[in-house]
Enzyme design. Structure first.
Site: not given
Ligand code: PGA
Length: 249
Positions: A10-12, A96, A98, A167, A173, A211, A232-233
């Site tokens: 997930n590149w966000k 998600h 967010e 999640e 993050g 994470s 994500g990251g």
């Molecule tokens: P993260 O994000 O790996 O940076 O914690 C995961 C996500 O939000 O899908």
């Protein structure tokens, strides 16, 4: 029974034409023939670019980060499931945390998005998870079950076609990963809920996200009910992402 794990990046809201090209080049040249399914979810404007970069690859699939709950029409800024399908999108994140937080997406909206994705032949990756406060108040099970139940309720027998991503919001993050045991216990709750809804629950993949990185992926992915990861990251660094893909083998 779907035993193949899924690792989705997930590149966000990250990337640009040049950076995407470099990242995809590194991923495609390093991925080989992985034992798991692999997907990347770039921001919507870059779907066409990444699709083109993936054209020769049968190994990495394309995913979107969101989809409209509406079919089409006067919804400025929305992107419909059929539009995503036009660009070869195979997976789509729905709900998600967010988006639940910043865009105020409700359980019902998320369930509608899942319905649109399924109708367009796109596999929704339904995200559920509790905040730190909810965990501290002992609400984890209640929250994730409520979030998943809205999706089950609206999508009935199609439910076996979804992917679920657990999640925990406090792990996203933050570098603070759920322990394998913490994650597994929530995954087991979700699996039981899916089993009550369909006799196909064994083939529904439940991903862990929050994470996950090259160092902790193997232990998380070894848990019986963790069928992959939503990254994500670490999905923005080719080497790290490829190590997670390898750990899912
Ligand atoms: P993260 O994000 O790996 O940076 O914690 C995961 C996500 O939000 O899908």
């Amino acid at each position: 029974m779907n035993t193949k794990k899924l690792i989705a990046g997930n590149w966000k809201m990250n990337g640009c034409l040049a950076a995407n090209q470099t990242l995809m080049h590194e991923l495609l040249s390093g991925v080989g023939q992985p034992a798991c399914d692999v997907a990347v979810c770039p921001p919507a404007p870059y779907l066409a670019q990444v699709r083109q970069l993936l054209a020769a690859s049968r190994v990495i699939d394309l995913g979107a980060q969101d989809v409209s709950q509406h079919e089409g029409g006067a919804f400025t800024g929305d992107v419909s499931a059929t539009m995503l399908r036009d660009f070869g999108v195979r997976y789509c994140l729905c709900g998600h945390s967010e988006r639940r937080l910043h865009q105020g997406e409700t359980d019902v909206q998320v369930a509608l998005k899942v319905k649109r994705a399924l109708a367009a032949g796109i596999t929704p990756i339904v995200c559920v998870g509790e905040t730190l406060r909810e965990r501290e108040e002992g609400m984890t099970e209640f929250i994730v079950k409520r979030q998943l139940s809205a999706v089950i309720h609206l999508n009935g027998h199609c439910i076996s076609e979804i992917v679920v991503a657990y999640e925990p919001v406090w792990a996203i993050g933050t570098g603070q990963t759920a322990t394998p045991a913490q994650a597994q216990s929530v995954h087991a709750v979700l699996r039981a809920q899916l089993k009550a809804a369909t006799d196909q629950a064994g083939r529904i993949r439940i991903l862990y996200g929050g994470s996950m990185n090259a160092a902790n992926a193997a232990e998380l992915l070894a848990q019986p009910d963790i069928d992959g990861g939503l990254i994500g990251g670490a999905s923005l660094k080719a080497l790290d992402f490829l190590k997670i893909v390898a750990a899912a083998g």
